[in-house]
Design a protein around this motif. Structure first.
Motif, PDB file in Angstrom:
ATOM      1  N   ARG A 142       0.839  -1.193   0.000  1.00 59.38           N
ATOM      2  CA  ARG A 142       0.000   0.000   0.000  1.00 59.38           C
ATOM      3  C   ARG A 142       0.882   1.254   0.000  1.00 59.38           C
ATOM      4  O   ARG A 142       0.653   2.192  -0.757  1.00 59.38           O
ATOM      5  CB  ARG A 142      -0.886  -0.035   1.250  1.00 59.38           C
ATOM      6  CG  ARG A 142      -2.101   0.836   1.182  1.00 59.38           C
ATOM      7  CD  ARG A 142      -2.893   0.714   2.465  1.00 59.38           C
ATOM      8  NE  ARG A 142      -3.155  -0.691   2.802  1.00 59.38           N
ATOM      9  CZ  ARG A 142      -3.379  -1.131   4.041  1.00 59.38           C
ATOM     10  NH1 ARG A 142      -3.365  -0.291   5.050  1.00 59.38           N
ATOM     11  NH2 ARG A 142      -3.614  -2.401   4.260  1.00 59.38           N
ATOM     12  N   GLU A 143       1.911   1.222   0.855  1.00 55.59           N
ATOM     13  CA  GLU A 143       2.805   2.380   0.933  1.00 55.59           C
ATOM     14  C   GLU A 143       3.527   2.617  -0.394  1.00 55.59           C
ATOM     15  O   GLU A 143       3.704   3.751  -0.832  1.00 55.59           O
ATOM     16  CB  GLU A 143       3.828   2.192   2.065  1.00 55.59           C
ATOM     17  CG  GLU A 143       3.238   2.310   3.466  1.00 55.59           C
ATOM     18  CD  GLU A 143       2.590   3.668   3.721  1.00 55.59           C
ATOM     19  OE1 GLU A 143       3.092   4.670   3.202  1.00 55.59           O
ATOM     20  OE2 GLU A 143       1.567   3.708   4.420  1.00 55.59           O
ATOM     21  N   LYS A 157       2.463   1.760  -3.366  1.00 51.80           N
ATOM     22  CA  LYS A 157       1.501   2.262  -4.337  1.00 51.80           C
ATOM     23  C   LYS A 157       1.227   3.753  -4.108  1.00 51.80           C
ATOM     24  O   LYS A 157       1.144   4.547  -5.046  1.00 51.80           O
ATOM     25  CB  LYS A 157       0.194   1.458  -4.265  1.00 51.80           C
ATOM     26  CG  LYS A 157       0.292   0.101  -4.976  1.00 51.80           C
ATOM     27  CD  LYS A 157      -1.057  -0.594  -5.057  1.00 51.80           C
ATOM     28  CE  LYS A 157      -1.388  -1.256  -3.737  1.00 51.80           C
ATOM     29  NZ  LYS A 157      -2.667  -2.003  -3.744  1.00 51.80           N
ATOM     30  N   VAL A 158       1.091   4.125  -2.825  1.00 50.35           N
ATOM     31  CA  VAL A 158       0.868   5.535  -2.496  1.00 50.35           C
ATOM     32  C   VAL A 158       2.053   6.377  -2.972  1.00 50.35           C
ATOM     33  O   VAL A 158       1.882   7.428  -3.592  1.00 50.35           O
ATOM     34  CB  VAL A 158       0.660   5.714  -0.969  1.00 50.35           C
ATOM     35  CG1 VAL A 158       0.694   7.191  -0.587  1.00 50.35           C
ATOM     36  CG2 VAL A 158      -0.654   5.087  -0.539  1.00 50.35           C
ATOM     37  N   LEU A 165       1.920   6.851  -6.731  1.00 45.64           N
ATOM     38  CA  LEU A 165       0.945   7.865  -7.133  1.00 45.64           C
ATOM     39  C   LEU A 165       1.466   9.273  -6.871  1.00 45.64           C
ATOM     40  O   LEU A 165       1.475  10.134  -7.756  1.00 45.64           O
ATOM     41  CB  LEU A 165      -0.361   7.678  -6.352  1.00 45.64           C
ATOM     42  CG  LEU A 165      -1.352   6.647  -6.861  1.00 45.64           C
ATOM     43  CD1 LEU A 165      -2.551   6.577  -5.913  1.00 45.64           C
ATOM     44  CD2 LEU A 165      -1.829   7.021  -8.265  1.00 45.64           C
ATOM     45  N   ASN A 166       1.895   9.499  -5.625  1.00 44.97           N
ATOM     46  CA  ASN A 166       2.312  10.849  -5.266  1.00 44.97           C
ATOM     47  C   ASN A 166       3.594  11.271  -5.971  1.00 44.97           C
ATOM     48  O   ASN A 166       3.754  12.431  -6.343  1.00 44.97           O
ATOM     49  CB  ASN A 166       2.449  10.984  -3.739  1.00 44.97           C
ATOM     50  CG  ASN A 166       1.090  11.117  -3.079  1.00 44.97           C
ATOM     51  OD1 ASN A 166       0.093  11.388  -3.743  1.00 44.97           O
ATOM     52  ND2 ASN A 166       1.049  10.942  -1.769  1.00 44.97           N
ATOM     53  N   THR A 187      -7.373   1.536   3.696  1.00 45.53           N
ATOM     54  CA  THR A 187      -6.884   0.574   2.726  1.00 45.53           C
ATOM     55  C   THR A 187      -6.824   1.115   1.298  1.00 45.53           C
ATOM     56  O   THR A 187      -6.113   0.582   0.466  1.00 45.53           O
ATOM     57  CB  THR A 187      -7.769  -0.696   2.693  1.00 45.53           C
ATOM     58  OG1 THR A 187      -9.119  -0.270   2.568  1.00 45.53           O
ATOM     59  CG2 THR A 187      -7.590  -1.522   3.945  1.00 45.53           C
ATOM     60  N   THR A 195      -5.602   3.026  -1.624  1.00 43.78           N
ATOM     61  CA  THR A 195      -4.375   3.716  -2.011  1.00 43.78           C
ATOM     62  C   THR A 195      -4.664   5.152  -2.422  1.00 43.78           C
ATOM     63  O   THR A 195      -3.944   6.080  -2.049  1.00 43.78           O
ATOM     64  CB  THR A 195      -3.716   2.987  -3.199  1.00 43.78           C
ATOM     65  OG1 THR A 195      -3.584   1.618  -2.853  1.00 43.78           O
ATOM     66  CG2 THR A 195      -2.361   3.563  -3.505  1.00 43.78           C
ATOM     67  N   PHE A 196      -5.741   5.344  -3.179  1.00 44.79           N
ATOM     68  CA  PHE A 196      -6.053   6.677  -3.666  1.00 44.79           C
ATOM     69  C   PHE A 196      -6.357   7.631  -2.522  1.00 44.79           C
ATOM     70  O   PHE A 196      -5.922   8.768  -2.505  1.00 44.79           O
ATOM     71  CB  PHE A 196      -7.230   6.636  -4.649  1.00 44.79           C
ATOM     72  CG  PHE A 196      -6.799   6.275  -6.026  1.00 44.79           C
ATOM     73  CD1 PHE A 196      -6.277   7.257  -6.868  1.00 44.79           C
ATOM     74  CD2 PHE A 196      -6.877   4.971  -6.475  1.00 44.79           C
ATOM     75  CE1 PHE A 196      -5.854   6.932  -8.150  1.00 44.79           C
ATOM     76  CE2 PHE A 196      -6.451   4.637  -7.747  1.00 44.79           C
ATOM     77  CZ  PHE A 196      -5.942   5.618  -8.594  1.00 44.79           C
ATOM     78  N   ILE A 234      -5.387   7.355   0.637  1.00 46.81           N
ATOM     79  CA  ILE A 234      -4.169   7.655   1.402  1.00 46.81           C
ATOM     80  C   ILE A 234      -3.340   8.699   0.654  1.00 46.81           C
ATOM     81  O   ILE A 234      -2.887   9.684   1.218  1.00 46.81           O
ATOM     82  CB  ILE A 234      -3.305   6.383   1.619  1.00 46.81           C
ATOM     83  CG1 ILE A 234      -4.102   5.322   2.364  1.00 46.81           C
ATOM     84  CG2 ILE A 234      -2.042   6.721   2.391  1.00 46.81           C
ATOM     85  CD1 ILE A 234      -3.326   4.024   2.582  1.00 46.81           C
ATOM     86  N   ALA A 235      -3.158   8.453  -0.640  1.00 46.63           N
ATOM     87  CA  ALA A 235      -2.340   9.362  -1.450  1.00 46.63           C
ATOM     88  C   ALA A 235      -2.924  10.773  -1.392  1.00 46.63           C
ATOM     89  O   ALA A 235      -2.200  11.765  -1.256  1.00 46.63           O
ATOM     90  CB  ALA A 235      -2.277   8.862  -2.882  1.00 46.63           C
ATOM     91  N   ARG A 260      -2.139  12.565   1.792  1.00 47.30           N
ATOM     92  CA  ARG A 260      -0.753  12.958   2.038  1.00 47.30           C
ATOM     93  C   ARG A 260      -0.238  13.993   1.052  1.00 47.30           C
ATOM     94  O   ARG A 260       0.704  14.719   1.343  1.00 47.30           O
ATOM     95  CB  ARG A 260       0.143  11.723   1.944  1.00 47.30           C
ATOM     96  CG  ARG A 260      -0.175  10.738   3.028  1.00 47.30           C
ATOM     97  CD  ARG A 260       0.904   9.711   3.139  1.00 47.30           C
ATOM     98  NE  ARG A 260       0.443   8.571   3.894  1.00 47.30           N
ATOM     99  CZ  ARG A 260       1.055   7.406   3.913  1.00 47.30           C
ATOM    100  NH1 ARG A 260       2.158   7.248   3.211  1.00 47.30           N
ATOM    101  NH2 ARG A 260       0.580   6.413   4.629  1.00 47.30           N
ATOM    102  N   LEU A 261      -0.854  14.027  -0.131  1.00 42.03           N
ATOM    103  CA  LEU A 261      -0.346  14.892  -1.185  1.00 42.03           C
ATOM    104  C   LEU A 261      -0.306  16.370  -0.823  1.00 42.03           C
ATOM    105  O   LEU A 261       0.686  17.046  -1.115  1.00 42.03           O
ATOM    106  CB  LEU A 261      -1.145  14.649  -2.471  1.00 42.03           C
ATOM    107  CG  LEU A 261      -0.512  15.181  -3.749  1.00 42.03           C
ATOM    108  CD1 LEU A 261       0.880  14.628  -3.958  1.00 42.03           C
ATOM    109  CD2 LEU A 261      -1.388  14.862  -4.952  1.00 42.03           C
ATOM    110  N   LEU A 285       2.829  17.331   0.805  1.00 41.81           N
ATOM    111  CA  LEU A 285       3.962  17.202  -0.109  1.00 41.81           C
ATOM    112  C   LEU A 285       3.999  18.382  -1.076  1.00 41.81           C
ATOM    113  O   LEU A 285       5.065  18.906  -1.399  1.00 41.81           O
ATOM    114  CB  LEU A 285       3.873  15.874  -0.880  1.00 41.81           C
ATOM    115  CG  LEU A 285       4.071  14.599  -0.048  1.00 41.81           C
ATOM    116  CD1 LEU A 285       3.815  13.365  -0.895  1.00 41.81           C
ATOM    117  CD2 LEU A 285       5.485  14.550   0.535  1.00 41.81           C
TER     118      LEU A 285
END
Lengths: 452, 452
Positions: free
Chosen positions: A358-359, A361-362, A365-366, B276, B278-279, B281-282, B285-286, B289
């Motif tokens: 998961r990390e 994949k994240v 994406l980022n 869970t 991914t999108f 989470i991303a 966090r984005l 960043l």
């Protein structure tokens, strides 16, 4: 007590200390909760602290001492004469008495213990044998027990006998004639049952207990999970030896959270929040700074190695900060989430790989978003789309690797029994920095060679 | 339940789910603690989760739901038919029922509430009005009260009446005929007092209570400070309205610590540990960043501005990573300690300046050590002591400024009611990076101009 009230009280007490008005000070002491007294003492100067504390009677002083921060407690405990300290320790529960005694220099501890009540001394000596961070190290020996073949009336008799010694009885522990823990009865059940009822008939058989060696963090997670207010402690033969109450668990949870945050920031766990000595604080923090320093010197060598590339295209150096910062931030995000999951034992048993992927994949994406952005920035700022592409690819690689390291390191550290919180601190961050620099410079050098 | 046991049980349950052996599954459910059931469910696949949960009776299911992580709970609650969900909610304490209902979409919440018992519905509707993060938002309405002019016998009668509804009674609250909280009696005192004793004679008058609006973090700090297992909640007229138990306080403390750590790492507080997608989470966090990215683009401009200096002495660029890393680490050390002190309200009232100066002094000491080291490194590596001196001075300045920003920012943010934990995150770090770069390049450019 609200902050403003406290300010006023502290000023008032300062005045009374100045004019040495002992009667008025003693009145204030009697009217104030020990925890508030501790706060007030912490706000005073050292000699004021010592004098005000000297006016507090041992039975209250014992509560006050426990609420003081480590630094003030050390000052107070050192200043108090041995006899008075013994009287204060005598008033404490066995677990608290042990904490205070264990913080004393060896010789002083002996002197203090020599003066306390024989039974209390034996208890403290017994508790001192346990590892400070284990269930045995934080348990108290004050418990109310009853044999499972006795009656509710016998239990009430037990409560009466222990009432002076134990202020906070919530459960009575049922043991068999071999001393083994077999059940638990709440006071509520005692009140609602007839006097002649056998304990065996009303006790709850599903007792959640811990063994003396269990790590305090695991105990805390157990108490949190099962919503307990106290947990019985047993030896290897399931014989009841003590109990841990929720207030101590709350302290453990706060301690562990503070410790994790300090590790995340590269601060030794020995540094306490109330530390006042500049030299000591500096000494606690310097090791991590030096570790980072040595690592970053590696960064200088890496840059030196790629000197030719930088000389050829000077703007390569302009992107060092943004590359490092993006990698650093993405890496810390990953490692923090993993560290916290491990600390709270969230996320199940076989979920490690899931979390890991998961990390990644994240990060993928980022890093894609950020790389696209840097591509545009370079294009606009330097009018060189191909150079932008090289920088973008480098950034993507660097972020991916930082996130991988960030997500992996806590698991690996945990596996070899090192606190995973280290992973978010300077050591891993520095490794990421140097690794990132290397990858970045390899990437742009490849680009330079390719355009030639 | 130990991790290894759980793995085995999960495998066993998976097998039983496969062969649809409902009787055996139901037996396991009965024998397992709800908190363990929740853990097991979290380890299963989505359809297995839903099926296993459907086998649990409402009175146990109500406990299980509360122990599930947010992500699994959402899945389960969404899958359960409305009638069953109402039955489950009906079994909960008012505070837990409110939590579950408040997480539902508005229409569904209405439907569920329409089916629960009238009194429970009224309670939930009352609790829903409070701010989620206030004392009113986490309190339960289930309390045992007794008038202060009643007797111990009356109190026992009250306990008997409430025993079904409330599992964990530790204290009885004494109110006057106007409903105002006037005292508190422990069950221990009830047991040890005669049946005809007036409550007024045995109650403790020093009740620590909180008002409904009080922020949950302040409530938690209060409970921690005074070692309480439950705290009564009153309205503006001191009328007793509910109580908060320690298990909810423990959750608040963990939540706040997790939140602080996430903020430190630049992770939105909305991201939960068990997330869970991914999108999602991303996406959480984005933003941080990107904030860091934009800041660091400023860094590119700064470097671009000093292009001439770097062209003249290429090795200036080699020290960018070590300068940035040292400033970053020293800044985070300072801000973390200050943030944690504020969170635990440690360090007294008028101690802000003291703390601030202490941090500056520490930074001064450590920057001196590190600057001396870089001076030696430059001397040895590049054989240029004067250049080494310029780098050392720059590093000292950069570390001092980073520590100042790190120590100041949390206080300022706290003053304007922004969570000070933000100060250790990407925003301040990025500001420090860019500021540090600028100071570094000014310093070395001054050196270049001076040697010319």
């Amino acid at each position: 007590m609200e902050t403003n009230d406290r300010k006023e009280i502290v000023e008032n007490i300062r005045y009374l200390l100045d004019v040495r008005d002992e009667p008025k000070l003693k009145n204030i002491i009697i009217d104030t909760h020990p925890a508030d007294l501790a706060d007030i003492i912490q706000d005073l100067d050292d000699d004021e602290k010592i004098f005000l504390f000297s006016l507090i009677k041992p039975e209250i002083a014992s509560d006050v001492v426990l609420e003081l921060d480590e630094v003030t407690r050390e000052l107070i405990v050192t200043s108090v004469e041995t006899e008075r300290l013994s009287a204060i320790v005598d008033e404490m529960d066995s677990d608290d008495a042990t904490d205070v005694v264990s913080e004393l220099p060896e010789q002083r501890a002996k002197e203090v213990l020599a003066l306390v009540d024989t039974q209390d001394r034996a208890e403290v000596q017994k508790l001192l044998l346990h590892d400070e961070e284990s269930a045995g190290g934080i348990m108290a020996l004050e418990i109310v027990t009853v044999y499972d073949d006795e009656t509710v009336d016998d239990a009430i008799q037990q409560i009466r006998e222990k009432a002076d010694e134990i202020e906070d009885i919530y459960y009575i522990y049922a043991i068999d004639r071999g001393g083994r823990l077999v059940g638990i009865v709440s006071l509520q059940q005692i009140i609602l049952s007839k006097a002649k009822t056998l304990i065996r008939e009303i006790m709850d058989l599903d007792v959640i207990s811990v063994t003396v060696e269990k790590d305090q963090e695991e105990v805390a997670n157990l108490v949190r999970k099962y919503d307990l207010v106290a947990v019985p402690v047993v030896d290897a033969y399931n014989r009841l030896v003590g109990r841990i109450t929720i207030d101590d668990i709350v302290d453990v949870l706060q301690e562990e959270a503070t410790e994790d945050m300090q590790r995340m920031a590269g601060i030794s766990e020995e540094e306490v929040l109330q530390e006042t000595s500049t030299f000591r604080i500096a000494r606690f923090r310097l090791p991590w700074l030096i570790i980072a320093f040595i690592g970053e010197i590696g960064g200088i060598s890496v840059l030196n190695h790629f000197k030719a590339s930088i000389q050829q295209i000077i703007s390569i150096s302009f992107f060092i900060p943004v590359i490092m910062a993006m990698a650093g931030n993405a890496g810390i995000q990953s490692s923090t989430i993993v560290v916290r999951s491990i600390a709270l034992s969230e996320g199940g048993t076989s979920r490690i790989w899931e979390r890991f992927f998961r990390e990644i994949k994240v990060a993928f994406l980022n890093s894609f978003v950020l790389s696209s952005m840097i591509f545009i920035v370079v294009w606009v700022m330097f009018q060189q789309p191909d150079f932008g592409l090289a920088i973008a690819v480098a950034m993507m690689l660097v972020i991916l690797i930082a996130a991988t390291v960030g997500a992996t390191a806590p698991f690996l550290l945990n596996k070899i029994n090192i606190d995973p919180a280290i992973a978010t601190g300077p050591f891993i961050t520095t490794c990421n920095d140097v690794l990132g620099l290397f990858i970045y410079l390899i990437s742009v050098t490849t680009y330079i060679n390719w355009i030639k």
